[in-house]
Design a protein around this motif. Sequence first.
Motif, mmCIF file in Angstrom:
data_model
loop_
_atom_site.group_PDB
_atom_site.id
_atom_site.type_symbol
_atom_site.label_atom_id
_atom_site.label_comp_id
_atom_site.label_asym_id
_atom_site.label_seq_id
_atom_site.Cartn_x
_atom_site.Cartn_y
_atom_site.Cartn_z
ATOM 1 N N THR A 133 0.896 -1.273 0.088
ATOM 2 C CA THR A 133 -0.282 -0.040 0.004
ATOM 3 C C THR A 133 0.811 1.198 0.031
ATOM 4 N N LEU B 183 -10.883 0.047 -3.830
ATOM 5 C CA LEU B 183 -11.560 -1.270 -3.699
ATOM 6 C C LEU B 183 -10.886 -2.217 -2.698
ATOM 7 N N GLY B 184 -11.508 -2.407 -1.682
ATOM 8 C CA GLY B 184 -11.141 -3.149 -0.638
ATOM 9 C C GLY B 184 -10.297 -2.387 0.393
ATOM 10 N N CYS B 185 -10.845 -1.458 1.132
ATOM 11 C CA CYS B 185 -10.594 -0.316 1.715
ATOM 12 C C CYS B 185 -9.748 -0.657 3.228
ATOM 13 N N PRO C 196 -6.473 3.503 4.378
ATOM 14 C CA PRO C 196 -5.247 4.259 4.020
ATOM 15 C C PRO C 196 -5.086 4.800 2.813
ATOM 16 N N ILE C 197 -5.793 4.001 1.665
ATOM 17 C CA ILE C 197 -5.702 4.523 0.194
ATOM 18 C C ILE C 197 -7.087 5.627 0.086
ATOM 19 N N VAL D 138 -14.886 0.705 -0.459
ATOM 20 C CA VAL D 138 -15.853 -0.400 -0.362
ATOM 21 C C VAL D 138 -15.077 -1.632 0.363
ATOM 22 N N ASP D 139 -15.776 -2.297 1.192
ATOM 23 C CA ASP D 139 -15.116 -3.589 1.592
ATOM 24 C C ASP D 139 -16.416 -4.467 2.139
ATOM 25 N N PRO E 73 -7.599 -8.136 -2.685
ATOM 26 C CA PRO E 73 -7.679 -9.127 -1.827
ATOM 27 C C PRO E 73 -7.327 -10.474 -2.577
HETATM 28 C C1 LIG Z 1 -5.193 -6.667 0.898
HETATM 29 S S1 LIG Z 1 -6.475 -5.636 1.813
HETATM 30 C C2 LIG Z 1 -5.940 -3.931 1.226
HETATM 31 C C3 LIG Z 1 -6.638 -3.015 2.647
HETATM 32 C C4 LIG Z 1 -6.418 -1.584 2.521
HETATM 33 N N1 LIG Z 1 -6.718 -1.058 1.200
HETATM 34 C C5 LIG Z 1 -4.956 -1.201 2.874
HETATM 35 O O1 LIG Z 1 -4.407 -1.126 1.689
HETATM 36 O O2 LIG Z 1 -4.304 -1.384 3.891
HETATM 37 C C6 LIG Z 1 -7.431 -6.253 0.639
HETATM 38 C C7 LIG Z 1 -8.999 -5.774 1.399
HETATM 39 O O3 LIG Z 1 -10.209 -6.327 0.459
HETATM 40 C C8 LIG Z 1 -11.257 -6.652 1.237
HETATM 41 N N2 LIG Z 1 -12.204 -7.461 0.499
HETATM 42 C C9 LIG Z 1 -12.145 -9.055 0.252
HETATM 43 N N3 LIG Z 1 -12.913 -9.262 -0.666
HETATM 44 C C10 LIG Z 1 -13.844 -8.161 -1.054
HETATM 45 C C11 LIG Z 1 -14.674 -7.972 -1.955
HETATM 46 N N4 LIG Z 1 -15.608 -8.974 -2.521
HETATM 47 N N5 LIG Z 1 -15.238 -6.628 -2.163
HETATM 48 C C12 LIG Z 1 -14.816 -5.599 -1.342
HETATM 49 N N6 LIG Z 1 -13.485 -5.987 -0.526
HETATM 50 C C13 LIG Z 1 -13.144 -7.291 -0.560
HETATM 51 C C14 LIG Z 1 -10.669 -7.336 2.430
HETATM 52 O O4 LIG Z 1 -11.727 -7.249 3.138
HETATM 53 C C15 LIG Z 1 -9.559 -6.453 2.743
HETATM 54 O O5 LIG Z 1 -9.842 -5.420 3.655
#
Ligand SMILES: C[S@@+](CC[C@H](N)C(=O)[O-])C[C@H]1O[C@@H](n2cnc3c(N)ncnc32)[C@H](O)[C@@H]1O
Length: 210
Positions: A47, A66-68, A72-73, A89-90, A133
């Motif tokens: 990140t 996407l996947g917050c 931080p993003i 979104v998460d 993710p």
């Molecule tokens: C690798 S983490 C990144 C989190 C954050 N953006 C960061 O950089 O610290 C990926 C995120 O995607 C979320 N996630 C998993 N499946 C998802 C889905 N179908 N739709 C949206 N978010 C999802 C997870 O819950 C997780 O918070």
Amino acid sequence: MSSEQYFDDDPTVASDPVVVDVTLPDTAFTMETDRGVFSHGHLDTATSMLLRAPLPLATSGDLLDLGCGAGPIALTMARRSPDATVWAVDVNRRARDLCRRNAERNALGNIRVVHPDEAPADVRFATIWSNPPIRIGKQALHALLLTWLGRLAPDGTAALVVQKHLGADSLQRWLTDNGHPCERLASKAGFRLLGVSPHAQSDDPEQAQR
Ligand SMILES: C[S@@+](CC[C@H](N)C(=O)[O-])C[C@H]1O[C@@H](n2cnc3c(N)ncnc32)[C@H](O)[C@@H]1O
């Protein structure tokens, strides 16, 4: 050992909030992190790479993290583009609650934190940034990316940061083969930063006229 994953819908692991300082060349903020949410107690290295890269970022319109996770993003996008609306979104409820609190903590009123099903279907994103993710599995990841990248505005751009050993290079090929031209923007310490373009055959009427 807990069998919970950071992408569970509703983590039950005991909460253990830790505040983290995020310092970037152009901005700095603090954010709360927690157990049951990705990158507890620190800013993830991938990140950080994305946030430090000289990426294009729309100054208005709708942007997507996407996947917050803790956000931080989304927080960085919202600071850098105060006139834009950032959709964070998460699927993970604890992540959404954290991200909402982190937006409030930093007085960022331009962040909308929602479950993926709650994002209005007609919104098109000028910029999408994601540390996606990967661990949800290849099929689920591909479906997720096609869904959201399909909502890039015709002149929008997306950036994904992915570990090389978790399949960054094959993901780059797969996206290109599936209509989203994808290039490697940077490579550092085992991570790839990928730049992704809208689908070449978008059904967006405005793009079809070009
Ligand atoms: C690798 S983490 C990144 C989190 C954050 N953006 C960061 O950089 O610290 C990926 C995120 O995607 C979320 N996630 C998993 N499946 C998802 C889905 N179908 N739709 C949206 N978010 C999802 C997870 O819950 C997780 O918070």
